[in-house]
Scaffold this motif. Structure first.
Motif, short mmCIF file in Angstrom:
data_model
loop_
_atom_site.label_atom_id
_atom_site.label_comp_id
_atom_site.label_asym_id
_atom_site.label_seq_id
_atom_site.Cartn_x
_atom_site.Cartn_y
_atom_site.Cartn_z
N GLU A 1 -13.85 -10.07 3.43
CA GLU A 1 -13.26 -11.10 4.28
C GLU A 1 -13.97 -12.41 3.97
O GLU A 1 -15.14 -12.60 4.34
CB GLU A 1 -13.43 -10.73 5.76
N SER B 1 -7.64 -14.82 2.73
CA SER B 1 -9.08 -14.61 2.90
C SER B 1 -9.46 -13.14 3.02
O SER B 1 -10.63 -12.82 3.16
CB SER B 1 -9.58 -15.36 4.14
N SER B 2 -8.49 -12.23 2.96
CA SER B 2 -8.75 -10.81 3.19
C SER B 2 -8.35 -9.99 1.98
O SER B 2 -7.17 -9.94 1.60
CB SER B 2 -7.98 -10.34 4.43
N HIS C 1 -13.96 -3.99 1.82
CA HIS C 1 -13.07 -4.94 2.50
C HIS C 1 -13.81 -6.27 2.51
O HIS C 1 -14.84 -6.42 3.16
CB HIS C 1 -12.75 -4.48 3.92
N LYS D 1 -4.65 -7.70 -1.79
CA LYS D 1 -4.89 -8.69 -0.73
C LYS D 1 -3.82 -8.56 0.36
O LYS D 1 -2.70 -8.10 0.13
CB LYS D 1 -4.87 -10.11 -1.30
#
Length: 382
Positions: A80, A64-65, A78, A59
């Motif tokens: 998100e 949030s990513s 990826h 992370k």
């Protein structure tokens, strides 16, 4: 300072019945060697948090990513997470793989699972209102046909009376168990009475780490240089034994009586206590990664208010490993690890521990580097 302030501090900072390993003799010559590395071409730092079936989960600083990459370093996904809209998350409490899917424990919505493209595929809500007060290393575990996860706090009515709150907090099991069919919950994983958290004093939060390997569950807590072993029996966890690491030069975690809990934080400001960072379960060994800490004479030379100075000091403290056999007998302690690394919770199927290059200490690069460390017995190699 208030307790909430120290939740930030612990993000940076971070016996029992017939305890084993009191004055064990050491006849081994274990060393860690870098056998391979993984380079991930991503400009920003990625913190490695989990691995499953050869795929790594990392992370960014933002919660949030998330990124999934393979053992060649190629990023395959990826994710998100959405922070607005119908499937928005509130706040990620912890993340990891569960049942082969990227999963999170959301601060309010419960267990949420996503596809590798970040599409929400399943939500398992937790009953009633709840709040989490400390970090966690897993979103959830399977326990028989039920789900087990770190116990959230559901009653903060005593929060203003810290003595009363912590008396209750220290005497409750660590895991909540959810029946996904009936939505009923129960508690399991009792902390043994000989834990320092049961001595009637103030030790702040548990910050528990739990590792599951087959029917065996392992637990270590922030203020103790020991780990506990539990056996899964049906849908309950039965305490088996406690294993201590008795270092001669460790810096003990501070404590105060419950009536004067504010004094705890004043004591903590003077030192860096010894602390276990990771526990790995190999085929025939248990490995602990830990820091011995730093005493007052050393700590006073660094300014905690200067974040760069403090992080440079704290992150440069040496990391060590201790090795136990499958019967939890200590084989060797104080095995030095390469300098300038960040420990991760990842161990491969081949028994290699994955660590991360600390770019703050070793120089910034436009990619992330992870090293695979192999434990070797020098006596057998000579």
């Amino acid at each position: 300072m208030k307790n909430s302030t120290y939740l930030i501090l612990f993000a940076v900072l971070f016996g029992c019945s017939n305890d084993k390993n009191i004055d064990q003799s050491i006849l081994t010559n274990y060393k860690f060697e870098i056998t391979d590395s993984i380079r991930v071409n991503h400009l920003e730092e990625l913190t490695l948090i989990d691995m499953e079936d050869g795929m790594f989960l990392a992370k960014k600083d933002a919660q949030s990513s998330y990124f999934i990459f393979d053992n060649t370093g190629d990023i395959t996904s990826h994710i998100e997470l959405k922070t607005y809209g119908p499937n928005a998350i509130n706040m990620v409490y912890t993340a990891g793989f569960f049942d082969g899917k990227f999963s999170i424990m959301d601060l309010h919505r419960g267990i949420m699972q996503f596809s590798n493209e970040g599409v929400l595929t399943n939500t398992i809500p937790l009953p009633e209102d709840y709040i989490y007060m400390h970090p966690s290393n897993r979103p959830t575990f399977k326990l028989g046909d039920k789900l087990a996860y770190y116990r959230p706090e559901r009653d903060l009515s005593d929060w203003e009376d810290q003595e009363k709150f912590y008396k209750k907090y220290y005497n409750r099991p660590l895991l909540e168990v959810l029946d996904p069919i009936t939505n009923e919950v129960s508690l399991t994983m009792e902390i043994p009475e000989t834990s320092r958290y049961k001595d009637g004093n103030f030790h702040f939060l548990y910050h528990p780490h739990i590792i599951k390997k087959g029917k065996d569950w392992y637990l270590f807590l922030m203020a103790e240089m020991k780990f506990y072993v539990y056996e899964e029996q049906g849908e309950d966890l039965i305490f088996k034994e406690s294993v201590s690491l008795n270092l001669k030069d460790q810096i003990p975690f501070p404590y105060t009586n419950l009536e004067n809990s504010d004094e705890f934080f004043s004591k903590l400001e003077l030192i860096v206590p010894s602390m276990i960072e990771q526990l790995y379960v190999l085929e025939d060994k248990i490995i602990l990664i830990y820091k011995k800490g730093a005493n007052e004479n050393i700590v006073k030379n660094y300014d905690r208010e200067n974040l760069t100075e403090w992080l440079d000091f704290f992150e440069s403290l040496p990391k060590y490993a201790a090795v136990f056999d499958s019967d939890y007998k200590l084989l060797q302690e104080d095995i030095e690890l390469p300098s300038g690394i960040i420990s991760t919770p990842i161990v491969t199927k081949n028994g290699q521990i994955v660590v991360q290059k600390n770019q703050r200490l070793l120089g910034e690069e436009d990619w992330n580097t992870y090293y695979l460390l192999q434990l070797n017995d020098g006596n057998k190699m000579n």
